[in-house]
Design a protein around this motif. Structure first.
Motif, short mmCIF file in Angstrom:
data_model
loop_
_atom_site.label_atom_id
_atom_site.label_comp_id
_atom_site.label_asym_id
_atom_site.label_seq_id
_atom_site.Cartn_x
_atom_site.Cartn_y
_atom_site.Cartn_z
N THR A 1 -11.81 30.94 -42.85
CA THR A 1 -11.77 30.01 -43.53
C THR A 1 -12.39 30.91 -44.82
O THR A 1 -12.47 31.66 -45.56
CB THR A 1 -12.34 28.87 -43.06
OG1 THR A 1 -13.75 29.41 -42.98
CG2 THR A 1 -12.52 28.59 -41.67
N GLN B 1 -14.96 28.89 -47.70
CA GLN B 1 -16.22 27.69 -47.49
C GLN B 1 -16.61 27.92 -48.25
O GLN B 1 -16.85 26.31 -49.95
CB GLN B 1 -16.85 28.38 -46.51
CG GLN B 1 -17.64 28.55 -45.73
CD GLN B 1 -16.77 27.64 -44.15
OE1 GLN B 1 -17.26 26.83 -44.89
NE2 GLN B 1 -16.45 27.43 -43.49
N TYR C 1 -16.07 34.18 -43.37
CA TYR C 1 -16.68 33.00 -41.93
C TYR C 1 -14.99 32.59 -41.94
O TYR C 1 -13.95 32.87 -42.38
CB TYR C 1 -17.03 31.99 -42.98
CG TYR C 1 -18.40 32.57 -43.53
CD1 TYR C 1 -19.22 32.91 -42.58
CD2 TYR C 1 -18.01 32.58 -45.11
CE1 TYR C 1 -20.52 33.16 -43.56
CE2 TYR C 1 -19.48 32.21 -45.47
CZ TYR C 1 -20.68 33.32 -45.14
OH TYR C 1 -21.93 33.14 -45.87
N ASP D 1 -13.03 31.98 -37.60
CA ASP D 1 -12.94 31.95 -36.10
C ASP D 1 -12.01 33.30 -35.49
O ASP D 1 -11.51 33.89 -36.60
CB ASP D 1 -11.58 30.74 -36.03
CG ASP D 1 -12.55 29.20 -36.46
OD1 ASP D 1 -13.42 29.62 -36.66
OD2 ASP D 1 -11.04 28.74 -36.86
N SER E 1 -22.60 37.40 -35.47
CA SER E 1 -23.27 36.30 -35.69
C SER E 1 -24.39 35.59 -35.80
O SER E 1 -24.86 34.70 -35.19
CB SER E 1 -22.40 35.41 -34.43
OG SER E 1 -23.25 36.38 -33.48
N THR F 1 -23.45 31.33 -37.70
CA THR F 1 -22.06 31.18 -38.21
C THR F 1 -21.46 32.83 -37.99
O THR F 1 -22.36 33.22 -38.80
CB THR F 1 -22.06 31.28 -39.86
OG1 THR F 1 -22.91 29.55 -39.65
CG2 THR F 1 -20.70 30.80 -40.13
N ASP G 1 -22.43 28.34 -42.84
CA ASP G 1 -23.23 27.75 -42.09
C ASP G 1 -22.38 26.21 -41.22
O ASP G 1 -22.19 26.14 -41.97
CB ASP G 1 -24.45 27.23 -42.15
CG ASP G 1 -25.22 28.45 -41.95
OD1 ASP G 1 -24.90 29.82 -41.67
OD2 ASP G 1 -26.74 29.32 -42.60
N GLU G 2 -22.20 26.09 -40.03
CA GLU G 2 -21.88 24.64 -39.43
C GLU G 2 -22.65 23.83 -39.60
O GLU G 2 -21.99 22.48 -40.22
CB GLU G 2 -21.83 25.40 -38.46
CG GLU G 2 -20.83 25.90 -37.55
CD GLU G 2 -20.94 26.25 -36.15
OE1 GLU G 2 -20.94 25.91 -35.87
OE2 GLU G 2 -20.38 27.20 -35.77
N TYR G 3 -24.01 23.48 -40.32
CA TYR G 3 -24.95 22.30 -40.44
C TYR G 3 -25.86 23.07 -41.28
O TYR G 3 -26.00 24.32 -41.37
CB TYR G 3 -25.34 21.59 -39.20
CG TYR G 3 -26.46 22.30 -38.08
CD1 TYR G 3 -27.92 21.96 -38.56
CD2 TYR G 3 -25.97 23.35 -37.54
CE1 TYR G 3 -28.94 22.73 -38.20
CE2 TYR G 3 -26.58 24.29 -37.05
CZ TYR G 3 -28.49 23.73 -36.93
OH TYR G 3 -29.51 24.55 -35.95
N SER H 1 -25.64 18.73 -47.90
CA SER H 1 -24.50 19.16 -47.89
C SER H 1 -24.33 19.59 -49.17
O SER H 1 -23.07 20.64 -49.34
CB SER H 1 -23.09 17.63 -47.75
OG SER H 1 -23.38 16.57 -48.13
N GLY I 1 -29.69 26.95 -42.90
CA GLY I 1 -28.18 26.97 -43.78
C GLY I 1 -28.50 26.34 -44.57
O GLY I 1 -27.59 26.19 -45.78
#
Length: 418
Positions: free
Chosen positions: A134, A136, A151, A153, A175, A179, A356-358, A380, A409
């Motif tokens: 992805t 980011q 980053y 999948d 990981s 992430t 980071d996801e959150y 955010s 994060g």
């Protein structure tokens, strides 16, 4: 009698016309001197921000296919381009593309040199289970000879990758920060500019991963927004070892206390509180660039404040890390608060870790007790968290072994008090 004759004559003529139309082949009335037109398909207009529209959205197991109807059809040449490279000629295209986004352009040119074109984005999506990277933040801007990160999948399947046609075998998956990501060393001799990125698994299967931009230009990615007059100043980014000077207001800095490819430290000049323009010059005379609001610019606006700086740096925080890891929290010792008067405001300047996801921030005492008047905050974007140091808060910091900034994060960039 004359009326009957006229009726019969009209019917005879009508039949002749009908017979003539049904028997003759269709013919083109457009000639070689006419303007070229693409009759179908109808391409959408550009988006409101001027970006190209998506003209095809497919999965990577389907070919990108399209057929044009053009005029004057007998006197035109049709050429198709993907990312600026000619890929085929003729009214139709049918080709496989790895996952990613592609700029498509098709031109129609007559024998007299008159031309028209259409363009758009071809979006090719990965399949479930495919390795995929992805985008980011600024991690797609990479420097020759420096480590880079991706980053995405299913990155644990990636054993090597290609930048353009240059293969990189030293790829490391991790990981640990919560992430999944891979790191790799960008070759010194990689060509600069935009390059396609390809992920390769253990069996040698290749998967598209869009583009990276290889750059030798100094790019500051954090630390260029706020500072205290005469305090230590830390910036991070890429190619920072090539910086010769910074200018803020009418002050120029040419001496640095520390300078590496990814970090530069120096002392801020003595300046009155206010906003100043910050620019920089590289050793080769080119301008230093800054990553501001997801754009690369050649100057930044810095707020200079008289607040006292307690700490400056770039410290990652994640409470997902195991106990004992230095990045599980950020801490300040209680001795720093021993002379602070109740009512002072502590400001935590932070920046987001884009992978980071959150992202959450929680100020606590050294015993992980939430400080009175504070809450766990979702964030955010880069910002400032302010903590009012009431007497109750100061007493807790002294009784429970200092101040912690916990969460996940984000980076603590500097701490000020006023």
């Amino acid at each position: 009698m004359k009326a009957i004759f006229r009726i019969l004559f009209a019917m005879s003529l009508s039949g002749t016309l009908l017979f003539s139309c049904s028997e003759e082949e269709p013919f083109s009335t457009a000639g070689p001197n006419d303007e070229p037109h693409i009759l179908s398909p109808v391409f959408p207009d550009r988006n409101d921000d001027g970006s190209l529209p998506v003209v095809a959205n497919i999965n990577r197991d389907a070919n990108f296919s399209m057929t044009l109807t053009v005029t004057p059809s007998e006197y035109t040449d049709v050429v198709w381009y993907i990312d600026g490279n000619e890929v085929t000629q003729g009214n139709s295209i049918d080709m496989a593309l790895p996952a990613g986004s592609y700029n498509m352009k098709v031109t129609v040119t007559t024998v007299e040199g008159k031309s028209t074109f259409r363009e758009g984005i071809v979006q090719v999506n990965p399949l479930d289970g495919d390795p995929w990277a992805t985008e980011q933040s600024f991690e797609r801007i990479i420097a020759p000879g420096n480590e880079a990160v991706l980053y995405g999948d299913n990155l644990d399947k990636v054993k090597s990758l290609k930048i353009g046609e240059m293969v990189i075998d030293d790829v490391n998956f991790s990981s640990d920060t919560g992430t999944p990501h891979i790191t790799y060393l960008v070759p010194e001799n990689v060509a600069e500019g935009e390059q396609r990125l390809t992920l390769i698994d253990a069996e040698g299967n290749e998967y598209g991963a869009n583009k990276v931009t290889v750059s030798s230009t100094s790019l500051v990615t954090s630390g260029a927004d706020r500072i205290t007059s005469a305090a230590a100043w830390t910036m991070t980014g890429i190619n920072l070892d090539k910086i010769a000077s910074f200018t803020i207001g009418d002050k120029t800095i040419t001496e640095f206390t520390e300078q590496t490819a990814t970090e530069i430290l120096f002392t801020c000049p003595e300046l009155a509180d206010g906003e100043y323009t910050l620019t920089g010059t590289m050793n080769d005379g080119n301008a230093v660039t800054f990553y501001i609001n997801k754009e690369i610019v050649q100057q930044a606006t810095v707020t200079v404040s008289s607040e006292q700086t307690l700490w400056s740096g770039h410290h990652y925080v994640s409470w997902d890390l195991p106990d004992g890891d230095p990045n599980k929290t950020f801490s300040l010792g209680k001795e720093l608060f021993s002379g602070v008067t109740a009512g002072a405001v502590l400001s935590v300047h932070y920046s987001i870790e884009p992978g980071d996801e959150y992202h959450q921030i929680q100020p606590t005492s050294g015993w992980w007790t939430p400080l009175p008047g504070t809450t766990k905050t979702d964030v955010s974007a880069d910002g400032i968290l302010e903590v009012v140091l009431t007497q109750e808060v100061l007493d807790m910091i002294q009784a429970e072994d200092g101040f912690l900034c916990t969460g996940h994060g984000f980076y603590v960039d500097f701490i000020t008090i006023k």
